[in-house]
Design an enzyme around this catalytic site. Structure first.
Site, PDB file in Angstrom:
ATOM      1  CG  ASN A 260      -1.184   8.582   3.364  1.00 54.55           C
ATOM      2  OD1 ASN A 260      -1.700   7.616   2.800  1.00 54.55           O
ATOM      3  ND2 ASN A 260      -0.538   9.523   2.711  1.00 54.55           N
TER       4      ASN A 260
ATOM      5  CG  HIS B 297      -8.519  -3.617  -1.150  1.00 48.41           C
ATOM      6  ND1 HIS B 297      -9.479  -2.687  -1.415  1.00 48.41           N
ATOM      7  CD2 HIS B 297      -7.386  -2.908  -0.872  1.00 48.41           C
ATOM      8  CE1 HIS B 297      -8.967  -1.464  -1.303  1.00 48.41           C
ATOM      9  NE2 HIS B 297      -7.688  -1.581  -0.987  1.00 48.41           N
TER      10      HIS B 297
ATOM     11  NE  ARG C 223      -4.091   1.878   2.115  1.00 55.45           N
ATOM     12  CZ  ARG C 223      -4.455   2.708   3.090  1.00 55.45           C
ATOM     13  NH1 ARG C 223      -3.830   2.677   4.258  1.00 55.45           N
ATOM     14  NH2 ARG C 223      -5.437   3.555   2.909  1.00 55.45           N
TER      15      ARG C 223
HETATM   16  C1  HEM Z   1      -9.191   1.297  -5.895  1.00 57.27           C
HETATM   17  C2  HEM Z   1      -9.185   2.224  -4.959  1.00 57.27           C
HETATM   18  C3  HEM Z   1      -8.745   1.957  -3.550  1.00 57.27           C
HETATM   19  C4  HEM Z   1      -9.378   2.377  -2.435  1.00 57.27           C
HETATM   20  C5  HEM Z   1     -10.634   3.199  -2.389  1.00 57.27           C
HETATM   21  C6  HEM Z   1      -8.635   1.883  -1.297  1.00 57.27           C
HETATM   22  C7  HEM Z   1      -8.957   2.133   0.025  1.00 57.27           C
HETATM   23  C8  HEM Z   1      -8.377   1.507   1.118  1.00 57.27           C
HETATM   24  C9  HEM Z   1      -8.758   1.706   2.491  1.00 57.27           C
HETATM   25  C10 HEM Z   1      -9.832   2.659   2.971  1.00 57.27           C
HETATM   26  C11 HEM Z   1      -8.010   0.874   3.254  1.00 57.27           C
HETATM   27  C12 HEM Z   1      -8.076   0.711   4.780  1.00 57.27           C
HETATM   28  C13 HEM Z   1      -7.158   1.703   5.459  1.00 57.27           C
HETATM   29  C14 HEM Z   1      -7.349   1.805   6.951  1.00 57.27           C
HETATM   30  O1  HEM Z   1      -8.384   1.425   7.473  1.00 57.27           O
HETATM   31  O2  HEM Z   1      -6.426   2.293   7.640  1.00 57.27           O
HETATM   32  C15 HEM Z   1      -7.138   0.146   2.357  1.00 57.27           C
HETATM   33  C16 HEM Z   1      -6.228  -0.800   2.740  1.00 57.27           C
HETATM   34  C17 HEM Z   1      -5.335  -1.395   1.885  1.00 57.27           C
HETATM   35  N1  HEM Z   1      -5.176  -1.125   0.544  1.00 57.27           N
HETATM   36 FE1  HEM Z   1      -6.409  -0.029  -0.609  1.00 57.27          FE
HETATM   37  N2  HEM Z   1      -7.575   1.165  -1.757  1.00 57.27           N
HETATM   38  C18 HEM Z   1      -7.597   1.183  -3.123  1.00 57.27           C
HETATM   39  C19 HEM Z   1      -6.654   0.625  -3.966  1.00 57.27           C
HETATM   40  C20 HEM Z   1      -5.541  -0.063  -3.532  1.00 57.27           C
HETATM   41  C21 HEM Z   1      -4.415  -0.428  -4.369  1.00 57.27           C
HETATM   42  C22 HEM Z   1      -4.261  -0.036  -5.828  1.00 57.27           C
HETATM   43  C23 HEM Z   1      -3.550  -1.111  -3.573  1.00 57.27           C
HETATM   44  C24 HEM Z   1      -2.205  -1.708  -3.924  1.00 57.27           C
HETATM   45  C25 HEM Z   1      -1.904  -2.191  -5.093  1.00 57.27           C
HETATM   46  C26 HEM Z   1      -4.150  -1.187  -2.255  1.00 57.27           C
HETATM   47  C27 HEM Z   1      -3.614  -1.869  -1.186  1.00 57.27           C
HETATM   48  C28 HEM Z   1      -4.152  -1.888   0.078  1.00 57.27           C
HETATM   49  C29 HEM Z   1      -3.639  -2.731   1.136  1.00 57.27           C
HETATM   50  C30 HEM Z   1      -2.530  -3.750   1.004  1.00 57.27           C
HETATM   51  C31 HEM Z   1      -4.370  -2.406   2.286  1.00 57.27           C
HETATM   52  C32 HEM Z   1      -4.159  -2.987   3.694  1.00 57.27           C
HETATM   53  C33 HEM Z   1      -3.045  -2.177   4.337  1.00 57.27           C
HETATM   54  C34 HEM Z   1      -2.593  -2.696   5.686  1.00 57.27           C
HETATM   55  O3  HEM Z   1      -3.087  -3.706   6.164  1.00 57.27           O
HETATM   56  O4  HEM Z   1      -1.692  -2.048   6.255  1.00 57.27           O
HETATM   57  N3  HEM Z   1      -5.332  -0.517  -2.265  1.00 57.27           N
HETATM   58  N4  HEM Z   1      -7.373   0.569   1.065  1.00 57.27           N
END
Ligand code: HEM
Ligand code: NAG
Ligand code: NAG
Ligand code: NAG
Ligand code: NAG
Ligand code: NAG
Ligand code: NAG
Length: 366
Positions: free
Chosen positions: A138, A238, A104
């Site tokens: 972030n 995700h 991320r």
């Molecule tokens: C398509 C639009 C996307 C939206 C709206 C989105 C939104 C989010 C949100 C809201 C979270 C939770 C954050 C939290 O609660 O602190 C999250 C987690 C995450 N996202 Fe996305 N995301 C998107 C695309 C992506 C992309 C392109 C990647 C990587 C290629 C990605 C990888 C991740 C990962 C790995 C997590 C978990 C992070 C952790 O456990 O530390 N996301 N995302």
């Protein structure tokens, strides 16, 4: 959502608006977004502020990859990629969730000012403290900074002043992808990125939010030079990591009832918005194609469920049916994402570049 939660969201959004300041200065950077508009991050208010979102932005930086090449450090720091791998492997052995954090981190770096390690700064040349790290998408969320710092310390030890933090972020995301997929996802990372000198919280509104619609997701990826297919492919990330309850308790009724019940228990209803749950309830620690099987009743965000649309469901189904197809698509899309807005020796950009000595501060603060 309870009335007090709506008010809280409103207050946060208003604060963000105030913090963003007048619609001057950097607004040209991504002019398809009105100042203070965080698409899909703040319900209600966000919708109002983002009404004027330009649906057809021209990408600021096409991800051409000009100036990047594979094996970039082969002669100047031959162990660089191995040393990064070692730091990432050690961290993931201790906590698999860190791998999700690193993937991320790469995404949030690339989408804001390009893949220039601006996401890592917590202090800048102008002593600006409201850097990307403090911004709504972030803060209290990104993780893995200490892994980047450990990798950087190792490569500085081996070859001082040679390997950029921006390349380390890209290598680390590749390594995490390989480890979390048990070797199924592996790719070469073209390198040669330089590190930027600036980082601004208000520029993180180029990151889509969990409430984003399909149209908004398409627009925000298009603004980075990424296609709708890239968006669907990359959303598969995700399938790992965690999310805070605040981003999905408003839509439990749209989910599988047994799953919603479990989530509600984990979130104390809507009472504990900062609790975290696994994004993929079935194989939470594996970078696999389970995400596509989870759409749309076992995914957390409206932005995930939005992929159950006529335009994207074909790709979702194909990915659900073919792990290998998705794995190779994901590898290619990660390489492409790492080309967004890069600053290189061939094209250093206008805001200043360097190879940082320490990844969280610019060299003038070293
Ligand atoms: C398509 C639009 C996307 C939206 C709206 C989105 C939104 C989010 C949100 C809201 C979270 C939770 C954050 C939290 O609660 O602190 C999250 C987690 C995450 N996202 Fe996305 N995301 C998107 C695309 C992506 C992309 C392109 C990647 C990587 C290629 C990605 C990888 C991740 C990962 C790995 C997590 C978990 C992070 C952790 O456990 O530390 N996301 N995302
Ligand atoms: C973003 O923040 C920077 C520094 O805090 C400020 O100079 C700039 O005007 C802000 N841009 C917008 C669009 O509000
Ligand atoms: C390093 O890789 C570049 C191409 O990526 C190549 O031109 C060069 O010859 C390589 N150098 C060594 C020492 O292998
Ligand atoms: C900045 O972040 C790094 C981790 O990347 C941390 O070690 C350091 O203490 C932070 N410094 C400040 C001033 O917040
Ligand atoms: C809900 O939680 C129970 C107990 O942990 C588990 O057995 C069940 O598989 C979960 N159901 C869903 C749909 O997530
Ligand atoms: C559950 O939520 C309520 C508010 O709805 C809160 O007062 C309480 O502290 C929460 N309990 C736990 C264990 O977090
Ligand atoms: C997905 O979209 C289709 C077509 O709009 C709809 O009928 C269906 O209820 C949605 N959900 C699932 C789980 O298929």
């Amino acid at each position: 959502m309870a009335a007090d939660k709506q008010l809280a969201a409103l207050a946060v959004a208003m604060l963000a608006l105030l913090a963003a300041g007048p619609a001057a200065g950097l607004v040209h950077y991504q002019s398809y977004l009105p100042a203070g508009c965080y698409v899909g991050w703040f319900p209600f208010v966000g919708k109002l502020m983002c009404q004027t979102l330009n649906p057809n932005p021209s990408p600021k930086h096409a991800p051409t990859g000009n100036g990047l090449s594979p094996d970039y450090y082969n002669s100047t720091c031959p162990d660089a990629e191995y040393l990064v791998w070692e730091a990432v492997k050690n961290a993931i052995d201790e906590n698999r969730g860190i791998g999700a954090g690193l993937i991320r981190l790469f995404f949030h770096d690339a989408f804001v000012r390009g893949a220039d390690a601006s996401v890592l700064l917590n202090t800048t040349a102008s002593n600006n403290l409201d850097t990307e790290r403090t911004a709504p998408p972030n803060a209290n969320s990104l993780r893995g900074f200490e892994v980047i710092d450990a990798a950087k310390a190792a490569v500085e030890d081996a070859c001082p002043g040679v390997v950029s933090c921006a390349d380390i972020v890209a290598f680390a995301a590749r390594d995490a992808s390989k480890i979390l997929s048990y070797g199924s996802i592996d790719f070469d990372v073209p390198a040669g990125r330089l590190d930027g000198l600036q980082s601004f919280a208000n520029e993180t509104n180029t990151l889509p939010g969990p409430g984003s619609s399909l149209a908004q997701l398409k627009t925000m990826f298009a603004a980075q030079g990424l296609s709708t297919a890239d968006m669907v492919t990359l959303s598969g990330a995700h399938t790992i990591g965690t999310s805070r309850c605040r981003f999905f308790t408003g839509r439990l009724s749209a989910m599988d009832p047994a799953y919603a019940k479990n989530l509600s228990a984990a979130c104390n209803g809507t009472g504990s918005p900062d609790n975290r749950v696994d994004q993929d309830p079935f194989t939470p620690n594996d970078l696999d194609n389970q995400y596509y099987k989870n759409i749309d009743k076992f995914v957390l965000f409206a932005s995930d469920a939005a992929l159950n649309s006529t335009e994207t469901i074909g790709q979702v189904t194909a990915n659900a049916n073919s792990p290998t197809k998705w794995q190779s698509d994901f590898a290619a899309a990660m390489v492409k994402m790492g080309k967004i807005g890069v600053k290189t020796r061939a094209s250093p950009g206008t805001d200043g570049v360097e190879i940082r000595k320490v990844c969280w501060k610019v060299n003038s603060n070293y």
